[in-house]
Design an enzyme around this catalytic site. Sequence first.
Site, mmCIF file in Angstrom:
data_model
loop_
_atom_site.group_PDB
_atom_site.id
_atom_site.type_symbol
_atom_site.label_atom_id
_atom_site.label_comp_id
_atom_site.label_asym_id
_atom_site.label_seq_id
_atom_site.Cartn_x
_atom_site.Cartn_y
_atom_site.Cartn_z
ATOM 1 N N PHE A 18 0.815 -1.211 0.000
ATOM 2 C CA PHE A 18 0.000 0.000 0.000
ATOM 3 C C PHE A 18 0.853 1.267 0.000
ATOM 4 C CE2 PHE A 18 -3.331 -2.617 2.530
ATOM 5 C CZ PHE A 18 -3.626 -3.335 1.392
ATOM 6 N N HIS A 45 -1.174 -2.384 7.428
ATOM 7 C CA HIS A 45 -1.328 -0.986 7.032
ATOM 8 C C HIS A 45 -2.841 -0.781 6.981
ATOM 9 C CE1 HIS A 45 0.115 2.432 4.168
ATOM 10 N NE2 HIS A 45 -1.122 2.711 4.558
ATOM 11 N N ILE A 46 -3.360 0.151 7.754
ATOM 12 C CA ILE A 46 -4.807 0.376 7.816
ATOM 13 C C ILE A 46 -5.361 0.512 6.401
ATOM 14 C CG2 ILE A 46 -6.569 2.092 8.452
ATOM 15 C CD1 ILE A 46 -5.622 0.469 10.820
ATOM 16 N N HIS A 47 -6.479 -0.166 6.151
ATOM 17 C CA HIS A 47 -7.146 -0.040 4.864
ATOM 18 C C HIS A 47 -8.629 -0.362 5.015
ATOM 19 C CE1 HIS A 47 -5.570 -4.156 5.196
ATOM 20 N NE2 HIS A 47 -6.532 -4.556 4.373
ATOM 21 N N VAL A 48 -9.441 0.369 4.256
ATOM 22 C CA VAL A 48 -10.885 0.184 4.268
ATOM 23 C C VAL A 48 -11.277 -0.491 2.957
ATOM 24 C CG1 VAL A 48 -13.133 1.335 4.353
ATOM 25 C CG2 VAL A 48 -11.218 2.243 5.689
#
Length: 150
Positions: free
Chosen positions: A5, A92-95
């Site tokens: 990302f 890794h933050i992800h929506v």
Amino acid sequence: MDCPFCNPSEEVLLYENENIRILIDSFPANRGHLLIVPKRHIEDWRKLKEEEKQAIMKGVELAIEKLSEALKPDGFNVGINLGEAAGQTVAHIHVHVIPRYKGDTNFPRGGVRKAVLDVEDENLSLKEKWVKNRLTFEEKDTLKRLFTHI
């Protein structure tokens, strides 16, 4: 750091601004599955800056708008897996923004609530579904054009 990302390929990058990127999911749960990620590498939602959280939510809105225009889905699932116990596989933050189409599953009732059931995800166990769910070159091109004119 080898984060997909933080250094996405041009093939999956649809949009970016100073705070976020919108990416095509490489292992799509359904056609048009997108990810909204902060540009800053961060694993913990609680450590995001307020402007990053706001940008992520605007990214969700933008993804829904452009997917609606390009692919005409009948609905959406939107969700975040926070932590390994919740199924997060990339630190890794992800929506996730997943378009849904009438008839794409036999039992849509319950939506994201099904995530807590101890049931194998058929999309993860059947590689051919990832391939089937991938966007065509033309669909990717349409989405890239839509995201370019913002």
